[in-house]
Design a protein around this motif. Structure first.
Motif, PDB file in Angstrom:
ATOM      1  N   TYR A 243       1.119  -1.165   0.198  1.00 56.15           N
ATOM      2  CA  TYR A 243       0.224   0.152   0.026  1.00 56.15           C
ATOM      3  C   TYR A 243       0.687   1.689  -0.187  1.00 56.15           C
ATOM      4  O   TYR A 243       2.505   1.278   0.129  1.00 56.15           O
ATOM      5  CB  TYR A 243      -1.436   0.016   0.993  1.00 56.15           C
ATOM      6  CG  TYR A 243      -0.363   0.183   2.779  1.00 56.15           C
ATOM      7  CD1 TYR A 243       0.604   0.796   3.037  1.00 56.15           C
ATOM      8  CD2 TYR A 243      -0.144  -1.282   3.319  1.00 56.15           C
ATOM      9  CE1 TYR A 243       1.259   0.890   4.531  1.00 56.15           C
ATOM     10  CE2 TYR A 243       0.601  -1.713   4.302  1.00 56.15           C
ATOM     11  CZ  TYR A 243       1.093  -0.317   4.894  1.00 56.15           C
ATOM     12  OH  TYR A 243       1.750  -0.735   6.253  1.00 56.15           O
TER      13      TYR A 243
ATOM     14  N   SER B  70       4.101   1.580   2.643  1.00 56.51           N
ATOM     15  CA  SER B  70       4.607   0.578   3.031  1.00 56.51           C
ATOM     16  C   SER B  70       5.974   0.312   2.428  1.00 56.51           C
ATOM     17  O   SER B  70       6.404   1.319   1.286  1.00 56.51           O
ATOM     18  CB  SER B  70       3.518  -0.989   2.630  1.00 56.51           C
ATOM     19  OG  SER B  70       4.017  -0.618   0.893  1.00 56.51           O
TER      20      SER B  70
ATOM     21  N   GLU C 207      -0.982   2.750   7.899  1.00 54.78           N
ATOM     22  CA  GLU C 207      -0.930   2.769   7.289  1.00 54.78           C
ATOM     23  C   GLU C 207      -2.272   4.093   6.686  1.00 54.78           C
ATOM     24  O   GLU C 207      -3.815   3.572   7.211  1.00 54.78           O
ATOM     25  CB  GLU C 207      -1.511   1.695   6.831  1.00 54.78           C
ATOM     26  CG  GLU C 207      -2.277   1.333   5.221  1.00 54.78           C
ATOM     27  CD  GLU C 207      -2.939   0.168   4.874  1.00 54.78           C
ATOM     28  OE1 GLU C 207      -3.512   0.209   3.329  1.00 54.78           O
ATOM     29  OE2 GLU C 207      -3.378  -0.488   5.522  1.00 54.78           O
TER      30      GLU C 207
END
Length: 851
Positions: A62, A65, A526
């Motif tokens: 993502y 990351s 995230e």
């Protein structure tokens, strides 16, 4: 000590949630994680008919990351498998990486896919009881083939497997417990078409008959019989039913119940029917003549009887019955009851005396309580001033109270938790107990090894592409170079997860295993995409067609602030709002907002229009247990455009100041489809006219909603409301746009909007006092459909004293479809005024429940 135990349990939960002992990293690994290249963005190309969010949800990388070339390469296979399952056989995924800065790499993903296979034929074989069309109606594949969008007719293997399960459930839900289905598909590469086939072996249709059941009717055993339709094969399901029925009888005191069953096959209209007959020999229930408890000096018999599970009693009957299966458990339960209350060596035995035919029993329980042990002293060694407050609390709780090992463990755990919360996470607490010769007293000693205090080292943050580090650290309770607390750590993680800008938050602490004095923290986040756009439309009975639009940025400048713009339009209202909000204003439970708004509203009977331009700011505090408090200050310019009796126009311009204080408590089990619980709110509005006296008043508004589901398919809903306006100066009465009105979808159904009370010209009349009582029963059928039956009663009056006002009642029904976004329905109601007879009713179209 329940409060202290909750504290320690919270700390243990914090350890587990935060994963401190599961993520034991070395310091070098933290530095590598912080210094590693990260993915700045993931762009997709040629992915139709899928959205980027769909693909991101199945991928293991993502934006934010760590960039791992092996992991990035693995996404090709993940995407290929996903596309294969959606009907594309030949898929080529290309991933291109481009470095944007020293530590950020952007990914471009292009998906090249072949033509999809279009569904040609759906073949159903072996079905005798249901027609082909009836079974096809259950298939998502069938309905998709009729859709004009999203590549119509595309054959999707994943849905094909799901459809097989749906047909199996369909058959089992109708009594075909032995159903077997083989599904297959055949692709034609020349035409790019696919034929699918379902080979069905229906098996017999099961019927359940019950004989010999005098105590329970077949209706009362319905829950047990329904096990036949829950996925087990026929004979296995029948044995399950027999066991469940036997348990039901045993619970009611039928100790010798015997249940047998047999089946027979009969054929009707070429369909085999398996008739399962369950034979029940209930036997006799053993009636309890009396319960004699002897030797219970410290506790009355009525305190002990609830711990005797062998006694089957109900509040509505005089007679109790005996369940032999729990008799031995009763002795153990009573012994545990005494031990937990300071009697360390109680002797308890029981005797049963039956009459000649074993239909009546007398229960005798003999108790030798022994000596009750009390705590004489509680001593502490090793911790000094560190836990002085906790020592006092434990002493006041223990000394002079009865002794039990359970309470001792609870206090020991509390001490460990308190030390960990103060930074002594490597502490150890032992307890020893010295009893007197007669066991009447006990001296308790806690030996505490606090260990070294642990401090917080550096706090590293990774994965935050947009959010400023300061805004992340602001939510933490632990600070660099201060004491380290596991409880504070978990609270900080919960604060971050509560923010709407993070999809996930993980915290890792190296050095715990090595018992280091300083612990660094790595926070990996995230982020959600900050921008959003939403639009919706529909039809409601009052407003007619309507559309709405919402767009915003929920992480403005990376500072966890939300800027939104919304607009709505219908025949009766147009409105625009721009709002800036702060979800954590100095405290994670406090949110704040400031908004500017413009609105134009129409009312037709009487004919008036209001135009409002305003500015407001508000604060909201979320208490524990779903309780909320809010305060809102507004200043607005309002124009009232009203057509007079003579047909002339009248414009009134006012400047209004308003303070609204609200309190709400929401204990419903669901917002979209409540089945139990309640919601209540109370609001006080202080209004003052800045250039007039007609807006000087105080409004009090109270709502209460209650939901109860006595049976699986019935929900009873209640709604009461009371509104009152207190005018400051009786010489200056409020204008029509400030009064309360009744009638319409949200208040009294069966009456047009705001037409509860009308004048001689047929225009709606408002009041200063309204009261509302609504009852609705919601009957569920076919899972996603509801039939509501309602009765609404309202009261509207111009003042509390001297004016009886008008009371009207309406009744009605309707139909609702339950969707993932809420209920959609059509209702019809009509008033039942006693003096005027039954009047014409009104249809209401609504999105969501009316309350």
């Amino acid at each position: 000590m329940s409060h202290q135990f909750k504290i320690f349990r919270a700390i243990l939960t914090a350890v587990i949630i935060s994963g401190f002992f599961m993520h034991l990293l070395c310091e070098d690994e933290i530095k590598k994680a912080v210094a590693a290249d990260r993915i700045s963005d993931i762009k997709f190309h040629k992915i139709y008919p899928f959205f980027s969010n769909e693909l991101l949800d199945i991928m293991s990388i993502y934006a934010g990351s760590v960039f791992d070339s092996v992991k990035v390469f693995r996404q090709k296979e993940i995407l290929r498998e996903y596309y294969n399952g959606k009907g594309y056989d030949s898929v080529n995924v290309k991933i291109k990486s481009e470095r944007e800065s020293k530590k950020l790499i952007k990914l471009d993903i292009k998906v090249l896919k072949s033509e999809y296979y279009a569904l040609d034929k759906i073949n159903v074989k072996g079905n005798k009881y249901f027609s082909d069309f009836r079974l096809k109606k259950e298939l998502k594949t069938y309905w998709r083939s009729w859709l004009p969008w999203d590549e119509p007719g595309r054959f999707i293997p994943d849905e094909f497997e799901t459809d097989k399960k749906k047909i199996e459930d369909f058959y089992r839900g109708r009594g075909f417990a032995d159903i077997e289905i083989e599904n297959s598909f055949k692709k034609d590469s020349a035409d790019n078409t696919a034929d699918i086939t379902f080979d069905i072996e229906e098996g017999p249709l099961y019927y359940i008959k019950i004989k010999g059941n005098h105590f329970f009717s077949k209706m009362r055993l319905k829950k047990q019989i329904k096990l036949l339709y829950q996925g087990r094969r026929g004979e296995v399901a029948v044995r399950q039913i027999v066991r469940a029925i036997k348990e039901r009888y045993t619970e009611q005191g039928f100790n010798d119940v015997k249940i047998e069953w047999k089946d027979s096959i009969k054929v009707f209209n070429h369909v085999p029917n398996k008739e399962v007959t369950i034979f029940i020999k209930e036997g006799k229930r053993i009636e309890i003549k009396g319960i004699h408890i002897n030797g219970n000096k410290s506790f009355k018999a009525k305190k002990l009887k609830p711990y005797m599970n062998s006694v089957v009693s109900r509040w509505w009957r005089w007679t109790d019955y005996f369940n032999k299966a729990f008799w031995e458990d009763d002795i153990r339960n009573l012994k545990a009851y005494y031990e937990q209350r300071g009697f360390l060596s109680p002797e308890i035995s029981g005797r049963l005396k039956y009459n000649s035919d074993n239909s009546i029993v007398t229960i005798s329980i003999d108790i030798n309580e022994g000596v009750r042990t009390y705590v004489k002293t509680a001593e502490f060694s090793g911790a000094g001033e560190i836990i002085r407050k906790e020592e006092k609390r434990i002493r006041s709780s223990l000394e002079g109270a009865y002794f039990s090992y359970g309470r001792l463990k609870e206090h020991t755990d509390y001490l460990k938790g308190s030390l960990a919360a103060k930074g002594y996470i490597y502490s150890n607490v032992k307890n020893t107990v010295i009893f007197s010769e007669d066991s009447a007293t006990a001296n308790v000693k806690f030996e505490i090894d606090s260990g070294r205090i642990v401090s917080t080292g550096k706090i590293y943050i990774a994965g935050n592409l947009k959010t400023k580090p300061y805004n992340i650290k602001k939510q933490l309770l632990v600070k660099e170079n201060e004491k380290f607390s596991i409880l504070d750590m978990a609270e900080g993680q919960r604060n971050l997860r509560d923010q709407q800008i993070f999809k996930s938050v993980n915290m890792k602490t190296p050095g715990i295993e090595d018992k280091k004095d300083t612990l660094d923290i790595l926070i990996e986040v995230e982020e959600y995409p900050p921008y959003y756009i939403q639009s919706s439309g529909g039809y409601e009975s009052f407003s007619g067609p309507f559309v709405s639009f919402l767009a915003g940025n929920k992480n403005l400048f990376g500072r966890n602030k939300e800027l939104s713009f919304s607009a709505e339009a219908s025949f009766v209202k147009q409105a625009v709002t721009c709002e800036l909000s702060e979800p954590a204003f100095f405290h994670r439970n406090i949110s704040a907002s400031v908004a500017g708004y413009w609105a134009r509203e129409f009312n037709f009977d009487p004919d008036f229009e209001t135009r409002t331009l305003g500015l407001g700011t508000g604060f909201n505090y979320k208490w524990e247990n779903k309780l909320q408090s809010s305060a809102l200050v507004q200043i607005e310019n309002r124009e009232l455009y009203q057509k007079t009796v003579l047909g002339e126009d009248s414009n009134i311009f006012r400047n209004i100041g308003r303070l609204r204080i609200m309190q709400s408590w929401d204990r419903r089990n669901s917002f979209l489809r409540p089945k139990k619980g309640f919601f209540t709110s109370f609001e006080t509005e202080f209004s003052t006219g800045l250039n007039n006296n007609r807006d000087d008043f105080i409004k009090y508004m109270y709502d209460f909603k209650y939901f109860y589901t006595p049976l699986e398919f019935i929900t009873l809903a209640f709604f009461t409301q009371f509104n009152y306006m207190q005018v400051i100066n009786p010489e200056f009465q409020p204008l029509v746009d400030q009064l309360f009105y009744l009638g319409g979808t949200g208040t009294v159904r069966g009456i047009n909007e705001k037409m509860f009370l009308t004048d001689s010209e047929g225009n709606s009349v408002g009041g200063k006092v309204t009261a509302l009582a609504v009852f609705e029963s919601r009957f569920v059928f076919r899972e996603k459909w509801e039939i509501p039956i309602f009765c609404d009663t309202g009261l509207l009056t111009k003042r509390l004293d001297g004016d009886k006002g008008k009371i009207r009642t309406t009744v009605g029904t309707g139909l609702r479809l339950i969707t993932p976004i809420g209920a959609m329905g059509i209702l019809y109601g009509f008033p039942t005024d006693v003096n005027e007879g039954i009047l014409n009713g009104v249809f209401h179209f609504s999105l969501g429940y009316t309350f």
